[in-house]
Write a protein that holds these residues in place. Structure first.
Motif, PDB file in Angstrom:
ATOM      1  N   ALA A   1       0.830  -1.208   0.000  1.00 17.30           N
ATOM      2  CA  ALA A   1       0.000   0.000   0.000  1.00 17.30           C
ATOM      3  C   ALA A   1       0.864   1.257   0.000  1.00 17.30           C
ATOM      4  N   ALA A   2       1.918   1.263   0.817  1.00 14.96           N
ATOM      5  CA  ALA A   2       2.809   2.423   0.853  1.00 14.96           C
ATOM      6  C   ALA A   2       3.545   2.597  -0.474  1.00 14.96           C
ATOM      7  N   ALA A   3       3.995   1.495  -1.059  1.00 18.36           N
ATOM      8  CA  ALA A   3       4.705   1.562  -2.341  1.00 18.36           C
ATOM      9  C   ALA A   3       3.809   2.120  -3.435  1.00 18.36           C
ATOM     10  N   LEU A   4       2.562   1.672  -3.482  1.00 15.12           N
ATOM     11  CA  LEU A   4       1.629   2.158  -4.505  1.00 15.12           C
ATOM     12  C   LEU A   4       1.321   3.640  -4.323  1.00 15.12           C
ATOM     13  N   ALA A   5       1.172   4.070  -3.061  1.00 14.22           N
ATOM     14  CA  ALA A   5       0.883   5.481  -2.809  1.00 14.22           C
ATOM     15  C   ALA A   5       2.048   6.367  -3.243  1.00 14.22           C
ATOM     16  N   LEU A   6       3.271   5.934  -2.954  1.00 16.77           N
ATOM     17  CA  LEU A   6       4.439   6.717  -3.346  1.00 16.77           C
ATOM     18  C   LEU A   6       4.635   6.698  -4.854  1.00 16.77           C
ATOM     19  N   ALA A   7       4.371   5.552  -5.473  1.00 17.70           N
ATOM     20  CA  ALA A   7       4.465   5.472  -6.937  1.00 17.70           C
ATOM     21  C   ALA A   7       3.440   6.393  -7.592  1.00 17.70           C
ATOM     22  N   ALA A   8       2.267   6.519  -6.973  1.00 16.75           N
ATOM     23  CA  ALA A   8       1.239   7.402  -7.517  1.00 16.75           C
ATOM     24  C   ALA A   8       1.668   8.867  -7.476  1.00 16.75           C
ATOM     25  N   LEU A   9       2.605   9.194  -6.580  1.00 16.08           N
ATOM     26  CA  LEU A   9       3.167  10.543  -6.511  1.00 16.08           C
ATOM     27  C   LEU A   9       4.381  10.696  -7.421  1.00 16.08           C
ATOM     28  N   ASN A  10       4.666   9.652  -8.199  1.00 15.82           N
ATOM     29  CA  ASN A  10       5.742   9.635  -9.195  1.00 15.82           C
ATOM     30  C   ASN A  10       7.135   9.430  -8.622  1.00 15.82           C
ATOM     31  N   PHE A  11       7.234   9.008  -7.356  1.00 14.37           N
ATOM     32  CA  PHE A  11       8.542   8.585  -6.871  1.00 14.37           C
ATOM     33  C   PHE A  11       8.990   7.343  -7.629  1.00 14.37           C
ATOM     34  N   HIS A  12      10.302   7.205  -7.780  1.00 13.57           N
ATOM     35  CA  HIS A  12      10.855   5.949  -8.287  1.00 13.57           C
ATOM     36  C   HIS A  12      10.907   4.987  -7.105  1.00 13.57           C
ATOM     37  N   VAL A  13      10.018   4.022  -7.082  1.00 19.30           N
ATOM     38  CA  VAL A  13       9.875   3.141  -5.930  1.00 19.30           C
ATOM     39  C   VAL A  13      10.457   1.774  -6.241  1.00 19.30           C
ATOM     40  N   ILE A  14      11.379   1.352  -5.382  1.00 20.91           N
ATOM     41  CA  ILE A  14      11.908  -0.010  -5.432  1.00 20.91           C
ATOM     42  C   ILE A  14      11.372  -0.748  -4.218  1.00 20.91           C
ATOM     43  N   GLY A  15      10.747  -1.874  -4.442  1.00 22.69           N
ATOM     44  CA  GLY A  15      10.265  -2.689  -3.337  1.00 22.69           C
ATOM     45  C   GLY A  15      11.089  -3.952  -3.218  1.00 22.69           C
ATOM     46  N   TRP A  16      11.396  -4.329  -1.983  1.00 16.16           N
ATOM     47  CA  TRP A  16      12.154  -5.567  -1.765  1.00 16.16           C
ATOM     48  C   TRP A  16      11.390  -6.485  -0.837  1.00 16.16           C
ATOM     49  N   SER A  17      11.417  -7.769  -1.159  1.00 15.29           N
ATOM     50  CA  SER A  17      10.806  -8.789  -0.311  1.00 15.29           C
ATOM     51  C   SER A  17      11.649 -10.042  -0.381  1.00 15.29           C
ATOM     52  N   ARG A  18      11.387 -10.952   0.540  1.00 15.70           N
ATOM     53  CA  ARG A  18      12.168 -12.189   0.558  1.00 15.70           C
ATOM     54  C   ARG A  18      11.828 -13.076  -0.630  1.00 15.70           C
ATOM     55  N   THR A  19      10.573 -12.996  -1.085  1.00 18.60           N
ATOM     56  CA  THR A  19      10.135 -13.780  -2.247  1.00 18.60           C
ATOM     57  C   THR A  19       9.655 -12.824  -3.334  1.00 18.60           C
ATOM     58  N   ALA A  20       9.559 -13.316  -4.548  1.00 21.84           N
ATOM     59  CA  ALA A  20       9.225 -12.469  -5.697  1.00 21.84           C
ATOM     60  C   ALA A  20       7.815 -11.902  -5.585  1.00 21.84           C
ATOM     61  N   LYS A  21       7.679 -10.629  -5.928  1.00 21.24           N
ATOM     62  CA  LYS A  21       6.383  -9.948  -5.976  1.00 21.24           C
ATOM     63  C   LYS A  21       6.271  -9.203  -7.294  1.00 21.24           C
ATOM     64  N   ASP A  22       5.028  -8.859  -7.668  1.00 24.84           N
ATOM     65  CA  ASP A  22       4.781  -8.099  -8.892  1.00 24.84           C
ATOM     66  C   ASP A  22       3.746  -7.029  -8.575  1.00 24.84           C
ATOM     67  N   ILE A  23       4.186  -5.769  -8.496  1.00 21.66           N
ATOM     68  CA  ILE A  23       3.308  -4.658  -8.150  1.00 21.66           C
ATOM     69  C   ILE A  23       3.425  -3.607  -9.249  1.00 21.66           C
ATOM     70  N   PRO A  24       2.327  -3.245  -9.897  1.00 23.93           N
ATOM     71  CA  PRO A  24       2.391  -2.259 -10.988  1.00 23.93           C
ATOM     72  C   PRO A  24       3.000  -0.938 -10.533  1.00 23.93           C
ATOM     73  N   GLY A  25       3.932  -0.435 -11.318  1.00 18.19           N
ATOM     74  CA  GLY A  25       4.556   0.845 -11.026  1.00 18.19           C
ATOM     75  C   GLY A  25       5.686   0.786 -10.026  1.00 18.19           C
TER      76      GLY A  25
END
Length: 310
Positions: A148-172
């Motif tokens: 949720a935080a990553a999507l909100a920041l991406a919506a503000l046009n930040f370049h967002v990198i998300g990291w997790s222990r396992t693979a994820k796929d989040i638009p933007g």
């Protein structure tokens, strides 16, 4: 026979949760008995918080599930007496509150608000920040709160990198995983937000080695869990200038001891575990929906993987 539901959380929460749960359970068409004191061998569900008093689940012989009011389950996931399903709290109110807090502090860093608040001495320094699209924010942890935080920041046009222990796929969002992914994410991160659970695998994920990977002067926001950061390593990195500033909402010991160095460090902001909290009006809905699901033979929501600890 009614469904017996034991409320085992701080007593002062009972007046808030009791009417809400009664309404939601009634709306679900359930015959139920909801109370703070029910004989252990008659309890079907426990609405649980670690400070509610129940530690030994052995006497609860007909227990179907434990439904936590807390998002973090590190205080219960390793309890060997708990052999029934455990669900953690994931609710819209908690997620929204966390997202607002994270976005607020990321924008505070991005816009340099601290400088303008403290510099009121007549100095005129017209130094505008870059656009959000020129700023890289790294979110460590892509569960419900992190996504949720990553999507909100991406919506503000930040370049967002998300990291997790396992693979994820989040638009933007550029999603990385594994140890190599962690190194790549941190090496680019001007602002790091920690939203990981507290597990043996995540303890001290920010340590001397990983802090050194960050660009010099990077800023840290931790509303996740205190043990995610090696405190001594962070203080050293702050003193050396490797880390420019840290905003910390969670700590290994809470309340944070009055003599802790964080309180007086000029490059640390302490907030008293207020990034988000469980809101009864939404949390009660999640709890009651899981009870309805249990009675209908449907899968529980937000089940904890006891091996992973979250």
């Amino acid at each position: 026979m009614p469904v017996n539901i034991l409320f085992s959380a701080r007593p002062e929460l009972w007046p808030e949760y009791e009417p809400l749960m009664r309404q939601y359970l009634t709306d679900a068409g359930l015959d139920f008995h909801l109370a703070k004191d029910i004989p252990a061998d008659q309890v079907d569900y426990i609405v649980y918080a670690p400070n509610g008093g129940v530690q030994d689940f052995t006497p609860f012989s007909q227990l179907k599930a434990v439904l936590s009011l807390w998002a973090g389950v590190e205080k219960i996931s390793g309890n060997e007496t708990l052999t029934v399903p455990l669900a953690r709290m994931v609710d819209g109110g908690l997620t929204q509150g966390m997202t607002e807090w994270v976005v607020g502090h990321v924008l505070r860093y991005h816009l340099g608000m601290d400088c303008h608040i403290t510099q009121q001495d007549g100095t005129w320094t017209p130094d505008a920040p870059p656009l959000a699209s020129q700023r890289t924010v790294c979110i460590l942890g892509l569960g419900a709160l992190g996504e949720a935080a990553a999507l909100a920041l991406a919506a503000l046009n930040f370049h967002v990198i998300g990291w997790s222990r396992t693979a994820k796929d989040i638009p933007g969002v550029t999603c990385l995983h594994g140890q190599d992914g962690l190194r790549e994410a941190l090496s680019q991160a001007e602002i790091v937000v920690l939203l990981l659970p507290d597990t043996p695998a995540t303890e001290n994920i920010l340590n001397a080695d990983t802090l050194a990977l960050l660009p010099k002067g990077a800023q840290i926001v931790n509303p996740g869990r205190g043990p995610l950061i090696d405190d001594d390593a962070l203080l050293h990195a702050l003193n050396s200038g490797q880390i420019g500033h840290a905003t910390l909402d969670v700590f290994r010991i809470e309340p944070l001891p009055v003599n802790h160095p964080y309180w007086v460090h000029p490059n640390v902001t302490v907030t008293p575990h207020i990034a988000s909290e469980t809101r009864p009006v939404t949390a009660a809905q999640v709890i009651c929906e899981n009870i309805r699901r249990g009675e209908a033979g449907e899968p529980f929501l937000h089940l904890v993987d006891r091996d992973l600890g979250y």
